[in-house]
Design an enzyme around this catalytic site. Structure first.
Site, PDB file in Angstrom:
ATOM      1  N   TYR A  46      31.011 -69.009 -46.036  1.00 24.00           N
ATOM      2  CA  TYR A  46      30.607 -68.266 -44.967  1.00 24.00           C
ATOM      3  C   TYR A  46      31.025 -68.714 -43.912  1.00 24.00           C
ATOM      4  CZ  TYR A  46      31.037 -63.765 -47.014  1.00 24.00           C
ATOM      5  OH  TYR A  46      31.661 -61.844 -47.072  1.00 24.00           O
ATOM      6  N   GLU A  48      31.250 -66.153 -40.563  1.00 18.82           N
ATOM      7  CA  GLU A  48      31.566 -65.301 -39.339  1.00 18.82           C
ATOM      8  C   GLU A  48      31.560 -65.495 -38.396  1.00 18.82           C
ATOM      9  OE1 GLU A  48      28.937 -62.064 -40.546  1.00 18.82           O
ATOM     10  OE2 GLU A  48      30.488 -60.668 -42.292  1.00 18.82           O
ATOM     11  N   ASP A 199      55.910 -60.533 -32.978  1.00 18.20           N
ATOM     12  CA  ASP A 199      55.923 -60.760 -34.059  1.00 18.20           C
ATOM     13  C   ASP A 199      57.376 -61.579 -34.813  1.00 18.20           C
ATOM     14  OD1 ASP A 199      55.483 -60.831 -36.966  1.00 18.20           O
ATOM     15  OD2 ASP A 199      55.073 -58.530 -37.335  1.00 18.20           O
ATOM     16  N   THR A 225      52.518 -64.755 -39.676  1.00 20.50           N
ATOM     17  CA  THR A 225      52.566 -64.995 -40.455  1.00 20.50           C
ATOM     18  C   THR A 225      52.679 -66.564 -40.876  1.00 20.50           C
ATOM     19  OG1 THR A 225      54.544 -64.398 -41.508  1.00 20.50           O
ATOM     20  CG2 THR A 225      53.013 -62.860 -41.165  1.00 20.50           C
ATOM     21  N   LYS A 228      56.105 -68.056 -44.309  1.00 18.31           N
ATOM     22  CA  LYS A 228      57.615 -67.872 -44.263  1.00 18.31           C
ATOM     23  C   LYS A 228      58.240 -68.392 -43.686  1.00 18.31           C
ATOM     24  CE  LYS A 228      56.976 -62.313 -43.619  1.00 18.31           C
ATOM     25  NZ  LYS A 228      56.009 -62.090 -43.534  1.00 18.31           N
ATOM     26  N   ARG A 234      49.598 -68.016 -47.007  1.00 17.32           N
ATOM     27  CA  ARG A 234      49.305 -66.767 -46.464  1.00 17.32           C
ATOM     28  C   ARG A 234      48.190 -66.591 -45.315  1.00 17.32           C
ATOM     29  NH1 ARG A 234      53.016 -64.958 -50.403  1.00 17.32           N
ATOM     30  NH2 ARG A 234      53.093 -63.129 -49.603  1.00 17.32           N
TER      31      ARG A 234
HETATM   32  C1  PLP Z   1      57.644 -58.883 -39.461  1.00 22.85           C
HETATM   33  C2  PLP Z   1      56.771 -58.973 -40.056  1.00 22.85           C
HETATM   34  N1  PLP Z   1      55.823 -58.492 -39.468  1.00 22.85           N
HETATM   35  C3  PLP Z   1      54.344 -58.313 -40.402  1.00 22.85           C
HETATM   36  C4  PLP Z   1      54.526 -58.564 -41.901  1.00 22.85           C
HETATM   37  C5  PLP Z   1      53.236 -58.666 -42.220  1.00 22.85           C
HETATM   38  O1  PLP Z   1      52.447 -59.743 -43.382  1.00 22.85           O
HETATM   39  P1  PLP Z   1      51.430 -59.605 -44.554  1.00 22.85           P
HETATM   40  O2  PLP Z   1      52.544 -59.627 -45.241  1.00 22.85           O
HETATM   41  O3  PLP Z   1      50.851 -61.138 -44.976  1.00 22.85           O
HETATM   42  O4  PLP Z   1      51.004 -58.989 -44.058  1.00 22.85           O
HETATM   43  C6  PLP Z   1      56.032 -59.217 -42.704  1.00 22.85           C
HETATM   44  C7  PLP Z   1      55.592 -59.401 -43.772  1.00 22.85           C
HETATM   45  O5  PLP Z   1      57.019 -58.797 -44.224  1.00 22.85           O
HETATM   46  C8  PLP Z   1      56.754 -59.397 -41.849  1.00 22.85           C
HETATM   47  O6  PLP Z   1      57.811 -58.956 -42.067  1.00 22.85           O
END
Ligand code: PLP
Length: 395
Positions: A46, A48, A199, A225, A228, A234
């Site tokens: 843990y 936190e 993002d 993320t 990918k 993950r």
């Molecule tokens: C552009 C984008 N942002 C956020 C996410 C969310 O990611 P997660 O599935 O890890 O919650 C995705 C997932 O496909 C995504 O394509």
């Protein structure tokens, strides 16, 4: 493994993954070291809080681990730490969706507006879509695509932003094959005083490898993320500019204690391993090959008569119209036909979608996973021919 039921499922999944051609653009194959790190005893701990400010004892190693992961994330994207003028990174988000939510919690007052690309045009659920919590707490101002080019209409984006005054503009999509003009997105944000959030979940690995433009020159916040194109476990990262606005502090508080409890330290260990791998010359080559492969796939499919959204790709993904291009195969049907023949992809809406997201007009194809397995342009040309044969034959 003592639990034979789970062991059997793991082995079956391993076999499935080995057997198929994986064209899901958001998936990849991590290294053995990444798997070792996420399955390590760090998962028992843990932690936190943040390094040197935790709510539990026994943090000698977790503090070092989290700081190392942060260092590697900043180094990978060539970001100075500052302040002032530098960047901070939070490596604790459990995944991409909670990372995006944390940014809005930090920067967009409840009830304000978020400008983002609707799902049907290639945006992500967390960019303010009604079915996502982000669309219930905040109101989406849609980014609009030019119907002719199927590219972001930046002029309209700026006009709409100036009129609607969103608190945050989020760009970086889930099914948009082309590069994003981050400078023009910055202009739209400046037109209304919004934060610009990129993002980069889908293309982060390409940015790291120099195969896609970097958003850092223009963005206030960048989320990604890690599972990918970055080819990690993950998880997610939130980069924020360190300046007098204190964005980084607000985001740290939004993650913990705002939305999460203890960070998943095993996952952070795996992310740190992946970030080091991503900094290697081999990964640079990989990222460039991912794009070359996607271009070869798109070009061959187009040659075979399929309509490719926006006419091609600059990234790792290809959006293909299986319905409106006169072929009359729905995305759902195409996905099932391909899976029956060992090719895994996903059905997807396309710009100007006339069907439902559950049975849309197209499919989304990506090259990151199969490029990790060493496939090159000629392999993707044969994959395109196989796809064509399967769909035309409706086998
Ligand atoms: C552009 C984008 N942002 C956020 C996410 C969310 O990611 P997660 O599935 O890890 O919650 C995705 C997932 O496909 C995504 O394509």
């Amino acid at each position: 493994m003592k639990d034979k039921q789970i062991e059997k499922l793991i082995k079956a999944e391993e076999q499935r993954q080995k057997k198929v051609i994986n064209l899901i653009p958001s998936e990849n194959y991590v290294s053995k070291d990444v798997l070792l790190a996420i399955g390590s005893i760090f998962d028992n701990k843990y932690a936190e809080g943040y390094p040197r400010a935790r709510y539990y004892g026994g943090q000698t190693n977790t503090d070092k681990l989290e700081e190392l992961c942060q260092e590697r994330a900043l180094k990978l994207f060539k970001l100075p730490k500052g302040p002032p003028g530098g960047w901070a990174v939070n490596v604790q988000p459990l995944s991409g969706s909670p990372a995006n939510l944390a940014v809005y919690v930090a920067l967009a007052p409840v009830g304000s507006k978020i400008m983002g690309l609707p799902l049907s045009s290639g945006g992500h659920l967390t960019h303010g879509q009604k079915v996502s919590f982000t669309g219930k707490v905040w109101t989406q101002v849609p980014i609009v695509l030019d119907p002719k080019t199927e590219l972001v209409d930046y002029k309209k984006m700026k006009e709409d932003a100036a009129r609607e005054k969103p608190a945050v503009i989020v760009v970086g999509f889930t099914a948009y094959p082309r590069v994003v003009d981050f400078r023009k997105c910055r202009e739209a944000a400046d037109a209304c005083g919004a934060y610009l959030m990129v993002d980069m979940s889908h293309f982060a690995g390409l940015v790291a490898g120099g195969a896609y433009p970097s958003p850092f020159e223009y963005a206030d916040v960048v989320t990604s993320t890690t599972h990918k194109t970055l080819r990690g476990p993950r998880g997610a990262l939130i980069f924020s500019k360190r300046d007098e606005r204190g964005i980084d502090k607000k985001i740290d508080r939004a993650i913990f204690p705002g939305l999460q409890g203890g960070p998943h330290m095993g996952q952070i260990a795996g992310i740190a391993v992946a970030l080091k791998e991503d900094a290697s010359p081999a990964f640079k080559k990989y990222a460039k090959q991912v794009v070359k492969n996607a271009r070869a796939l798109a070009a061959e499919l187009a040659k075979l008569g399929w309509r490719i959204i926006s006419g091609g790709t600059d990234s790792h993904l290809v959006l293909m119209d299986t319905w409106m291009g006169g072929k009359g195969i729905s995305g759902k049907e195409a996905e099932a036909l391909l899976e029956k023949n060992g090719i895994i992809c996903n059905k997807n809406t396309i710009p100007g979608e006339t069907r439902s997201p559950f049975d849309p007009s197209g499919i989304r194809l990506g090259t990151p996973a199969e490029t990790t397995r060493g496939r090159k342009e000629k392999d993707f040309i044969s994959i395109a021919r196989r796809i064509d044969k399967i769909l035309r034959g409706k086998k």
